[in-house]
Each structure stands twice: as C-alpha cells, then as structure tokens.
Design a protein around this motif. Structure first.
Motif, mmCIF file in Angstrom:
data_model
loop_
_atom_site.group_PDB
_atom_site.id
_atom_site.type_symbol
_atom_site.label_atom_id
_atom_site.label_comp_id
_atom_site.label_asym_id
_atom_site.label_seq_id
_atom_site.Cartn_x
_atom_site.Cartn_y
_atom_site.Cartn_z
ATOM 1 N N ALA A 1 0.835 -1.204 0.000
ATOM 2 C CA ALA A 1 0.000 0.000 0.000
ATOM 3 C C ALA A 1 0.873 1.259 0.000
ATOM 4 C CB ALA A 1 -0.930 -0.004 1.212
ATOM 5 N N ARG A 2 1.961 1.235 0.748
ATOM 6 C CA ARG A 2 2.845 2.398 0.807
ATOM 7 C C ARG A 2 3.518 2.640 -0.537
ATOM 8 N NH1 ARG A 2 7.997 2.318 2.748
ATOM 9 N NH2 ARG A 2 7.631 0.237 3.586
ATOM 10 N N ARG B 1 2.370 1.674 -3.493
ATOM 11 C CA ARG B 1 1.333 2.096 -4.443
ATOM 12 C C ARG B 1 0.992 3.583 -4.241
ATOM 13 N NH1 ARG B 1 -2.204 -1.428 -6.846
ATOM 14 N NH2 ARG B 1 -1.817 -2.978 -5.190
ATOM 15 N N GLN B 2 0.889 4.003 -2.977
ATOM 16 C CA GLN B 2 0.567 5.393 -2.690
ATOM 17 C C GLN B 2 1.680 6.330 -3.158
ATOM 18 O OE1 GLN B 2 -0.148 6.146 1.438
ATOM 19 N NE2 GLN B 2 -0.596 8.310 1.168
ATOM 20 N N ARG C 1 1.527 6.530 -6.943
ATOM 21 C CA ARG C 1 0.391 7.326 -7.407
ATOM 22 C C ARG C 1 0.669 8.820 -7.216
ATOM 23 N NH1 ARG C 1 -3.098 5.325 -4.223
ATOM 24 N NH2 ARG C 1 -3.649 3.557 -5.562
ATOM 25 N N ALA C 2 1.280 9.192 -6.086
ATOM 26 C CA ALA C 2 1.598 10.609 -5.846
ATOM 27 C C ALA C 2 2.629 11.122 -6.845
ATOM 28 C CB ALA C 2 2.105 10.794 -4.418
ATOM 29 N N TYR D 1 9.679 10.362 -6.511
ATOM 30 C CA TYR D 1 9.371 9.030 -5.988
ATOM 31 C C TYR D 1 10.574 8.508 -5.209
ATOM 32 C CZ TYR D 1 8.438 3.988 -6.080
ATOM 33 O OH TYR D 1 8.243 2.682 -5.735
#
Length: 784
Positions: free
Chosen positions: A292-293, A295-296, A299-300, A310
């Motif tokens: 989840a981290r 992916r977040q 996405r940001a 990134y």
C-alpha cells in the motif's frame, strides 16, 4: 542496451526537443519578416494614395477659388454692361454668374470639412461674396426703380467699400495656404514612393538572407543531430557504468500501457525473470505490509498536476522465502499536449539496502539500550539523592538541635565540626548530581535580571569568612563602571564564582586572592568579565590540559594535600557555556593563577552603568543563629522517615506551632480529612514527595480532590531537573529540599500562615495552571 536506459524517447529529450523546434521557428521567422515587409509596403501604397488624393483636393480647392472669384467678376461685368446698354441679355449673364458663384460656394463648403484653417478663412470670405452679390443686385434694383443716375451714384457709393479688393485679398490668402499644402503633399508622395521602393528591395534582401539562414540551420541541425546521437550513446554507456558501479538497477514505467521495463539487476533484486511485466505483477513480489505504501508513493509521483519525487524503501519476498530491503527512487516526466498536462514517462533506479537496514536496526537497538541506561542512571541518581539526603537531613537537623542544648564550648565545637563535614559531604553530593544532570541534559539555566553589585557583595561577605580562616587577604574591586543589573542565572553564576574563589583560597597558603569585575563595552557583544587572581601554587601547562575534566586535579599530590573531588571546575566550565559565556585560565607553576569568566550582555539599552563602592563586611560568627519567626498555627508533617518527622516537629513546635505527624501519604490524607471533619483543620501541610504506597504527589492530588485547599509545602531529596515545577504543577504551593534548613522551614510556614491569604493562594494556583496549559499547547505545536 536494455529498457533501463533507452526507455526515454528522444522526443522527450530537451536537446532533441530544441532541435525539432528550431527548424519550424526559422521558417516562421522568414514568414513573419515577409509579412511585415508586405504590411510596410501596403502602408506605403496607402500613404501614397492618400497623399495623391489630398493633392487632388488641393488642386480642386484652388480651382474653386478661381471659379468663385471669376464668377463674381462676371456678375460685375454683366451688371456694368446692363447699366451702360440697358440690354436685358446682360441680365441673363448676370444671373448665370450669380448662380455659378453660389454653386461654387456650396462645393467649397463641402471640401473644407476636415480643413480647419481654410474653414475659418472661408467663413470670412463667404459673407464678403454674399455682400458683394447683394450690392450688385441692389444697383440693378435702383436702376429699375429710380433710373440710371441713381444707380450710378449707388455704384460709386459701393465702390468706396472695396468689397472686391477684400475678396481678392482673402482668396489670395487661401490660395497661398493651398499652394503651401500642395508642396508638402507632393513631397510626402515622393517620400512614400521612395520608401516603397526601399521597403521592397529590403524585404527581398532580408527574405533571401533568411532563406539562406534557414538552409544553413537545417544543415547545421542535421550535423548536430548526428553528434547528439553519438553523445547520447556515450551517455547511455556512462549511465550504465555508473549503475553497475553503484550496484543499482533501473526501471521504466510506461503510463499508457502500465508496463514495467526492467534490467537484469532489478530482476535479480526482485526475484523475477521477465524483462517486461505489468505494474501489478511487480507489486506481488513486494512484502504485503509495504504494498500500500509503494502504491501510494507511485500514485503521488505520477500525478500530472503536482508530481512528487518518488522515493520509497520496501521489502521484497523472494521465492526461497528470503527478504531483501530495496530502496527505489524515480521521477515522472510530463509534457503539455493541447493545453493539457500528460504523463509521458516514469523512470527510476533500485538499490539493495538490506545491509544498511540491518545496521540501522542494530543502531536503533543500541540507542534504545543507551536511553534505557540513561533513564536507569537518572532513576538511580534520584533514588541515591533521596537515600543520601534523607539521612543527612537527620544528621544536620539533630546537630542544630544539639547546638540549641549545649553550652560547653568544646561540645559545641565538636557539633560544629560534625555539621561542617556534613555540609561538605552534601556539597560533594550536589557536585556529583550537578555533573550527572549536565551530562544527561537535565540541568537548565534560567536567566533573570540580577543586580550585579548586590550579587558581588553577597559573594564577598560569604568568602571573606573562609579567607580569614586561612589568613589570606581577599579583595573585591570594580574596575570602572559596570551595568547595574545583568540578565543571567544568579544561582549558577554564584555557584561558579564561589567555586573559583574557594579554590583560589584553598590553593593559596600566603598572599592574596582578588576578584576583579569590569565591563568590556567594546567587545561584540559587550561582556562582563570576572577575574579571580591568586598568589597560590599555580598550575603547569601539562596540568592545565586535564584541569577541566571531571574527577581530575593537577596531580595526585595536590589531591593528597588539599583534598577535593575535582568536579568543581568541570561543572563551572559547563555552567558558563550553558550561560553562553566562556571561561579561561592563565597560570604558571609557583606564580599563582588567574581565572577569567566572561558573560555576554546582549543589550545595554536602558541599563544604567554604575561605579559600586563595596564595603568590607565583618564575618558573622557561626554560633550566631538566624532569628526565626514565631508561629501560631496547626501544621501536619507527612514523611516516611521518623527522624525527619521528629526534626521538623521539633523546630516547628519550638517556634510555637502545633504539629501532628503522619508516616506515609495515605496516613497524611486520612489525618487531614479527619481533622477537617472534626472542625480542627490544619493551617498547613509539609509533605514529603517520595514515600511508599502513596507518594507525596498522589497524596496532594487526593487532598485537592477532597476539597482541601490548605497550603502544602513539598519536601524532597530528589535534586534532579524539574523537581520544583513537578511539585508545584502537582498541587503544592512551595518547595524545600533536604536536608532541611530549619530557619527556612519555619520562615516559609510563617509566610504561608501569616502573610499570604487564601485568595492569593487560589490566584497563584490558577496562574500556574494557565502557564502549564500554555506550555503543553506550545509543546504540542512544536511536536506537530
């Protein structure tokens, strides 16, 4: 070369982008120049046409002037011929001339709409012509009605007005204006013609030059493209070498297809075999807790509106079950397409940081162990302070009791020796605790305005006794004017100066000790300098190197002869540094020593400079006891140590108080509530803070919650940072540290029972609560 390098297309490369835009820009420049040249030529043609129209207008104005002037003359001629011959045919000529004059006047009026100068001239000419025509008609009328002789007399009378001469004069003036304008307009037409020719030739030449330049740029860009291709290949090779040297892998994510291009090292780190895989497939190799981290963060970074760099660290689970830590960094590239921001590419690198993570974990465990050890040390010091200070309170307290009962000088001297050594032991304990608090970062300085002459006077009075005990001359001198007050911590400054002066007296067997104070206003910032000069044994260069280290003195012989723990100078230097000052030493072995303490004065605005005049105070005998006030109140003493309870009870009852005691916190709470319910409330409670079962803070909280608002004085042997604030914030009203100074105890009880009323106590407590709330809010904001 794999996708790790060539995943970025040349169209996204700034060099390629510049090169691709250069040719259209050059062609556009040619078109713009040609358009500008055409616009200039068109402007010149229009200017030439307008000039020629104006020239024609001028010629027409001149012709109309001549026509009007000739028509008036023809009308005069027709009138004259009629008067001479009487032939009616001449009247027809007269009427025709009048008609032509009026038509010419109307046409002239229309031509002069935009010519203000000629318009004003015409307004003068028009009435003259109309008046002349009216005269001519009037003569004909007189001829018909009165005869030839009367008409002749009318003509003679009209000739005297010379209207025709004035008409000719006005017409000549207007004709001159038009002729001047004709010259100017013909000149403008000639200039416009020449400008058109020059513009045409210039635009042709510029066009040829620009076309040649475009051809040159096209050829140059072609050659540059070839060189850039060679440079790009070399750059790719260098990037690959850098990645190999750093043991890093590379990846590229295509936003349109959501596919990931990887290199061999990336696949080896993540345990995958395919060179190209989807983003979701790559996430399956990441530890479930980290997906989840990742992916977040991805996405940001891929947001077209506000992409962020990134950077994320995550765990990768290999097929064999082993876990590796990977650090991945990348950057998204965006471009503008049809006024819309579009993500075009996402490139990054990966590195294996497993070993670094293991090292961080080891360091974290070591830090936690160090913090735990430091906490244990603080708790140990607090406990030792309590365990040592509490018996010292009994020893020194009973020494004061004995001094009050003994009258034999030898017995009193023995008690005084016991008391001095007890105080020396307490001083040593304080030094050890101070050093420990400094090393643990739990000792603070609190600056406040301090009257400098009074501070120095107090130190002089105190140290004069020690100097005279050793037959050493002690002098205090102010060298020039000094600030009347300075901003510093008076307790810590007094501690440093007393330590330095005590050392100077201790190591000076004969001679003198001097304390010199001066204000160095020219320094930046200005400083107050304290100089302690002695004629003692001095210190060698080798000994000076270790002088400010804890538990260190000049050498072992000094320790054997003069004693001491070697903590004073180490503590003093660190205290001065905490007060933003500096401490230095000048000394020669056998020639004495000079210690300098310099404290900054950040602002002298509003500070008065004075020249103090200290008067040497006579020493006060140790046997002279301070006067203690008399008490008339009920006091409850709560302490788990029987000796402390009895000593406190002794001195309070001796001062006149009625004292009850309790041996722990619960007993104290029960006793206070019972006394209140029985209608015999206490006026004040003396509460020890460190007791078994229920300690002093808990007991104070229970008393406050039970509605008891009597003054509570905290007793503690815990000398660590924040003791006083912790006691006051816990509901107590004041604070005393062990061993108890019985004079201070009695004076404090007298102050709270005789001088301070309940309303002021409530106000103080509310103010402390408000200050504590503000402090908590500030700390909360600082943490956020």
């Amino acid at each position: 070369m794999e996708a790790r390098v060539n995943s970025i297309s040349t169209s996204d490369n700034p060099i390629s982008l510049t090169r691709s835009l250069l040719n259209p820009l050059a062609v556009a420049a040619v078109i713009i120049v040609l358009v500008i040249s055409g616009v200039i030529a068109l402007h010149n043609i229009r200017e030439l046409q307008q000039t020629r129209l104006k020239v024609g207008l001028t010629l027409k104005v001149l012709a109309l002037l001549a026509e009007i002037e000739g028509s008036v003359m023809d009308a005069e001629r027709g009138q004259r011929d009629f008067l001479i011959t009487g032939d009616d045919d001449h009247l027809k000529s007269f009427d025709e001339a009048i008609r032509r004059t009026e038509e010419g006047m109307d046409q002239f009026d229309e031509l002069l709409d935009d010519h203000q100068i000629q318009r004003s001239k015409f307004e003068e000419l028009k009435p003259l012509v109309q008046e002349r025509i009216e005269h001519l008609r009037n003569v004909l009328k007189v001829r018909t009605e009165q005869g030839a002789d009367a008409a002749r007399e009318t003509v003679i009378e009209n000739s005297r007005q010379n209207l025709m001469g004035r008409i000719e004069e006005m017409a000549n003036s207007m004709r001159q204006i038009e002729e001047n304008m004709l010259v100017v307009r013909e000149s403008m037409a000639s200039r416009a013609y020449r400008s058109g020719i020059i513009t045409s030739v210039s635009s042709t030449l510029i066009g040829l030059v620009l076309v040649g330049s475009v051809l040159y740029l096209l050829e140059r860009n072609r050659r540059k493209a070839e060189r850039d291709a060679i440079t790009l290949n070399a750059t790719r090779e260098r990037v690959q070498l850098a990645l190999d040297a750093a043991e890093m892998g590379a990846w590229n994510l295509d936003p349109t297809t959501n596919t990931l291009q990887t290199d061999e090292r990336y696949r080896r780190m993540h345990g995958v075999e395919k060179q190209e895989l989807s983003f979701e497939d790559s996430l399956r190799r990441i530890h479930p807790d980290d997906r989840a981290r990742v992916r977040q963060a991805m996405r940001a970074s891929m947001s077209p509106l506000d992409p962020t760099p990134y950077s994320v660290e995550y765990r990768v689970v290999h097929r064999d079950g082993s876990i590796r830590w990977v650090s991945s960094k990348g950057i998204a590239r965006v471009s503008k397409r049809r006024k819309k921001t579009v993500l075009t590419s996402f490139d990054g690198t990966v590195a294996d940081v497993t070993e670094r993570k293991r090292q961080e974990e080891r360091l974290q465990r070591s830090e936690q162990m160090a913090l735990a050890a430091n906490q244990s040390k603080s708790e140990f010091l607090a406990n030792m302070s309590h365990e040592i200070r509490t018996p010292m309170a009994a020893i020194l307290g009973y020494a004061d009791v004995l001094l009050g009962h003994l009258e034999d000088p030898d017995n009193r001297n023995c008690i005084l020796i016991m008391k001095r050594n007890g105080e020396h032991l307490l001083s040593l304990i304080n030094d050890i605790l101070d050093l420990s608090r400094i090393e643990a970062g739990k000792l603070s300085v609190e600056a406040e305005p301090v009257p400098l002459p009074r501070l120095v006077g107090d130190i002089q009075s105190l140290m004069q006794v020690r100097a005279e005990e050793k037959n050493v001359d002690f002098q205090v001198m102010f060298e020039g004017k000094v600030p009347q007050s300075i901003e510093t911590d008076p307790t810590r400054l007094r501690q440093v100066l007393i330590n330095l002066i005590s050392n100077a007296i201790k190591f000076t067997d004969e001679g003198s000790v001097e304390l010199k104070i001066r204000f160095i206003q020219g320094a930046e910032p200005p400083v107050v300098e304290f100089c302690i000069v002695d004629t003692g044994i001095g210190i060698s260069k080798e000994q000076q190197d270790r002088l400010f280290k804890p538990f260190s003195q000049g050498d072992a012989s000094v320790t054997r002869k003069y004693g001491g723990s070697g903590l004073g100078l180490a503590i003093s230097q660190r205290l001065i540094e905490m007060m933003e000052g500096e401490m230095s030493l000048e000394s020669e072995l056998g020639e004495g020593s000079t210690f300098y303490v310099r404290l900054p004065v950040h602002s002298v605005d509003g500070i008065k400079l004075v020249q103090p005049d200290l008067i040497k105070q006579p020493p006060r005998p140790e046997e002279m006891l301070a006067e203690t006030p008399m008490l008339d109140c009920r006091v409850l003493v709560v302490d788990d140590r029987r000796d402390v309870r009895h000593i406190s009870q002794h001195f309070l009852e001796k001062a006149g108080a009625t004292v009850a005691t309790a041996e722990d916190g619960q007993d104290g709470v029960d006793t206070a509530i019972e006394a209140r319910d029985a209608g015999q409330p206490f006026d004040l409670i003396v509460m020890d803070m460190q007791m078994p079962n229920i300690d002093g803070l808990q007991a104070t909280a229970l008393l406050r919650s039970a509605g008891i608002d009597w003054p509570i004085i905290a007793l503690t042997a815990d000398a660590m940072k924040g003791d006083r604030d912790r006691c006051l914030n816990g509901g107590c009203d004041d604070y005393l540290s062990k061993p108890i100074d019985h004079v201070q105890l009695v004076s404090m009880v007298a102050s709270y029972t005789q001088d301070i009323d309940s309303a002021e106590l409530v106000s103080r407590r509310r103010q402390r609560a408000d200050d504590l709330q503000q402090q908590i809010e500030r700390e909360g904001k600082g943490a956020s």
